[in-house]
Design an enzyme around this catalytic site. Sequence first.
Site, PDB file in Angstrom:
ATOM      1  N   SER A 147       0.824  -1.211   0.000  1.00  0.00           N
ATOM      2  CA  SER A 147       0.000   0.000   0.000  1.00  0.00           C
ATOM      3  C   SER A 147       0.856   1.258   0.000  1.00  0.00           C
ATOM      4  O   SER A 147       1.936   1.295   0.594  1.00  0.00           O
ATOM      5  CB  SER A 147      -0.901   0.026   1.238  1.00  0.00           C
ATOM      6  OG  SER A 147      -1.599   1.252   1.340  1.00  0.00           O
ATOM      7  N   TYR A 160      -2.907  -0.735   9.588  1.00  0.00           N
ATOM      8  CA  TYR A 160      -2.874  -1.095   8.168  1.00  0.00           C
ATOM      9  C   TYR A 160      -1.593  -0.586   7.518  1.00  0.00           C
ATOM     10  O   TYR A 160      -0.878  -1.337   6.847  1.00  0.00           O
ATOM     11  CB  TYR A 160      -4.095  -0.518   7.451  1.00  0.00           C
ATOM     12  CG  TYR A 160      -4.153  -0.840   5.982  1.00  0.00           C
ATOM     13  CD1 TYR A 160      -4.570  -2.087   5.546  1.00  0.00           C
ATOM     14  CD2 TYR A 160      -3.786   0.107   5.024  1.00  0.00           C
ATOM     15  CE1 TYR A 160      -4.625  -2.395   4.196  1.00  0.00           C
ATOM     16  CE2 TYR A 160      -3.844  -0.182   3.677  1.00  0.00           C
ATOM     17  CZ  TYR A 160      -4.264  -1.441   3.264  1.00  0.00           C
ATOM     18  OH  TYR A 160      -4.299  -1.740   1.922  1.00  0.00           O
TER      19      TYR A 160
END
Length: 255
Positions: A147, A160
């Site tokens: 990400s 995350y």
Amino acid sequence: MKLSATGRAVLVSGASRGLGRALASAFAANGDRVAVHYGSRESDARLTLESLTGTGHALVGGDISDPAGAARVADEAAAAVGPVDVLVNNAAVNDPHPPVTTPYEEWAEHWQRHMSVNLLGTALLSHRVAHGLIERRAGGRIVNIGSRGAFRGEPDYPAYGATKAAVHALGQSLAVALGPYGIGVASVAPGFIETERVAHRLTGPEGETIRAQSPFGRVATPQEIAEAVLWLASPAAEWSSGTVLDLNGASHLRM
């Protein structure tokens, strides 16, 4: 044995919908046999399976955050579509938990869940598939879905961002360790992707703000990310092993 360009056995984790479905579709359209993994969304995963072109695909369910569950998923995939040539680590959780407003007990639960699925699940599947490739002396590929948040920070989703940074680091460590066996390992770092899970965030003022992060004035489609992953999993991409490929439409630039 060299990795072929088509007709491979591919395991895509977290392939029930969204990016996972697009990944499975891209490999199927390439002529590969795809094991569609799901954790809890079996009905969605079946829709993914039914949408795939070609034949020889299969559905595989299981909890990859559990060591026995991850081993079972990898082994059942190999039994269903053939010894795995390509692993795409896509399964992940991404629940909001801003540090200022999240109670301690919930904070701890979020971190444990993100670590278990995003990082441990990726490590477990990678180990199982890599050892199968080594035993077969077959050059293979592992591609991790990371990400942009690993680099720019995720204030409302810190676990995350942190686990995706760890996934990038894991991929680079595996690239060095597995390269002598002809196994290439790479990661992609997407920005915002238009999927069902985040559709609510792309409406109204928040959606306008998110799209404005890129000079293209939009977010990525799942298919765009899938095409990049398909290339990284190809024989032509061997020299890209160890890379973390930014796929964010110039919404975040890093040195």
